[in-house]
Write an enzyme that holds these catalytic residues in place. Structure first.
Site, PDB file in Angstrom:
ATOM      1  N   ARG A 132     -15.192 -12.158  -3.110  1.00  0.00           N
ATOM      2  CA  ARG A 132     -15.399 -10.778  -2.660  1.00  0.00           C
ATOM      3  C   ARG A 132     -15.725  -9.838  -3.819  1.00  0.00           C
ATOM      4  O   ARG A 132     -15.315  -8.677  -3.843  1.00  0.00           O
ATOM      5  CB  ARG A 132     -14.169 -10.258  -1.890  1.00  0.00           C
ATOM      6  CG  ARG A 132     -13.755 -11.152  -0.739  1.00  0.00           C
ATOM      7  CD  ARG A 132     -14.826 -11.270   0.333  1.00  0.00           C
ATOM      8  NE  ARG A 132     -14.480 -12.314   1.290  1.00  0.00           N
ATOM      9  CZ  ARG A 132     -14.941 -13.573   1.228  1.00  0.00           C
ATOM     10  NH1 ARG A 132     -15.798 -13.928   0.263  1.00  0.00           N
ATOM     11  NH2 ARG A 132     -14.575 -14.469   2.116  1.00  0.00           N
ATOM     12  N   SER A 157     -10.769  -5.768   6.871  1.00  0.00           N
ATOM     13  CA  SER A 157      -9.752  -6.163   5.898  1.00  0.00           C
ATOM     14  C   SER A 157      -9.644  -5.105   4.808  1.00  0.00           C
ATOM     15  O   SER A 157     -10.609  -4.861   4.074  1.00  0.00           O
ATOM     16  CB  SER A 157     -10.107  -7.517   5.277  1.00  0.00           C
ATOM     17  OG  SER A 157     -10.139  -8.516   6.263  1.00  0.00           O
ATOM     18  N   GLU A 179      -9.496  -3.898  -1.006  1.00  0.00           N
ATOM     19  CA  GLU A 179     -10.873  -4.391  -0.935  1.00  0.00           C
ATOM     20  C   GLU A 179     -11.854  -3.266  -0.652  1.00  0.00           C
ATOM     21  O   GLU A 179     -13.038  -3.368  -0.933  1.00  0.00           O
ATOM     22  CB  GLU A 179     -10.950  -5.453   0.170  1.00  0.00           C
ATOM     23  CG  GLU A 179     -12.281  -6.118   0.327  1.00  0.00           C
ATOM     24  CD  GLU A 179     -12.267  -7.221   1.375  1.00  0.00           C
ATOM     25  OE1 GLU A 179     -13.353  -7.651   1.775  1.00  0.00           O
ATOM     26  OE2 GLU A 179     -11.169  -7.637   1.792  1.00  0.00           O
TER      27      GLU A 179
END
Length: 372
Positions: free
Chosen positions: A192, A269, A364
């Site tokens: 990510r 998320s 994130e």
């Protein structure tokens, strides 16, 4: 690092250095536009200047516009991973709204090369590739956002990620002030993350992927998807069936935009799945956690499992107007939420998970705009 200028490859008819102004432009520029409505969280103050780019031929005009401001501009795609500051953004904000998919040849390994505009919706690209009998993206079904954001985050789900298929990106480099082409290795793709994550140096313009021709999907490696399909892990199924199974699993978690009205203000998320050591992995597995191995060689535990372990109940309030989703252990916003409240909620979750598990979560979400 591989860098090339427009003179090194086809330039699609445009370059900043040799741009001839057209009589008309499709780029819309607005001053003081509230950014809350441009994000899926519905939070954030105004943009001093907001430019909606629908045609790459107009990008040089945005470069000229941005030159009037100090520093690099902020790029916003679909706003599905963005938390905009309450104060808004004093630098120009570029909304990449360009569309288009082109099949541009064949890679050395026989895969089909597909060039996509940065503003093109990822969900549409998944449907297009499956419709043309190409696999490599079917497990990414239901992920919101634009194609240009996918290398930034090395987007992935259910056993596939962008690093599996990325060939190169074409971008504008605000430091060298020219078009550059970066191959996949130069993009520094990890879990990510990439060289683009947290950097304002580049604005991505087009992305090239290599996709394989097949009537069957890639192996189904995630148990929840396999169970939905009623097949064993590792099986291959018709790619359109894989897409529908992935969508069903994601909807069950409230991870498809629009599938839950109560949880509609979301970024999916909020936290990365944290890497764990071998000792931590053994302890977590003994406690019932699922430990997953990722392509970068790391072992990671689900952030949602850690939130549940730390005592966060579904639907529970965490900060003012910010709570845990009713369907999945992630944070969502209610009407009247602020970026200050959302960041407070992030901090509360990080601290409580650390106290209960000894593992530190990392956000994130991308923080955009002028933060205190």
């Amino acid at each position: 690092m591989r860098l090339s200028t427009p003179h090194d490859r086809p330039d699609h008819g445009w370059s900043v250095a040799h741009h001839h102004r057209r009589d008309t432009t499709s780029m819309r520029v607005t001053h003081g536009l509230p950014l809350a409505g441009k994000t899926t969280l519905g939070i954030g103050g105004p943009a001093a200047v907001f430019a909606d780019l629908q045609d790459l031929a107009d990008f040089p005009e945005f470069v000229a516009l941005a030159d009037a401001f100090p520093g690099a501009p902020t790029c916003l795609g679909a706003g599905s991973n963005a938390l905009v500051a309450d104060a808004g953004c004093s630098s120009p904000v570029l909304r990449m709204n360009t569309r288009g998919v082109r099949f541009v040849g064949e890679a050395a390994d026989g895969r089909t090369l597909v060039e996509v505009q940065a503003g093109h919706p990822l969900s549409d690209l998944v449907d297009t590739s499956v419709g043309h009998g190409l696999i490599g993206m079917e497990m990414l079904a239901g992920i919101p956002g634009t194609v240009g954001a996918t290398p930034v985050q090395n987007v992935g789900a259910y056993g596939q990620e962008i690093s599996d298929m990325l060939v190169e990106v074409r971008a504008w480099d605000w430091v060298s002030r020219r078009h550059v082409t970066l191959d996949a290795a130069t993009c520094g793709l990890g879990h990510r993350t990439s060289v683009f994550k947290g950097s304002d140096r580049w604005t991505l313009l087009t992305v090239v992927f290599a996709l394989r021709k097949s009537a069957l999907s890639a192996p189904v490696t995630y148990r929840a998807v396999a169970e939905r399909l009623d097949v064993s892990v590792g099986s291959r199924v018709p790619s359109d069936e894989a897409v529908q199974a992935v969508l069903a699993v994601r909807r069950g978690k409230g991870m498809v935009l629009g599938c839950s009205d109560a949880d509609r203000r979301t970024v999916g998320s909020v936290f990365f799945s944290p890497e764990v050591t071998s000792a931590q992995a053994r302890w977590l597995q003994d406690e019932g956690a699922s430990i997953n191995r990722f392509p970068d060689g790391t072992s990671r535990v689900s952030a949602s499992w850690l939130m549940r372990r730390a005592g966060f109940a579904l639907g529970s309030q965490v900060a003012e107007r910010v709570r845990v989703s009713y369907l999945h252990h992630t944070l969502v916003a209610d009407e009247g939420a602020s970026s200050a409240g959302f960041t407070e909620a992030i901090g509360i979750v990080v601290q409580r998970v650390l106290e209960h598990t000894g593992i530190r979560l990392k956000p994130e979400v991308d923080f955009l705009g002028d933060w205190p």
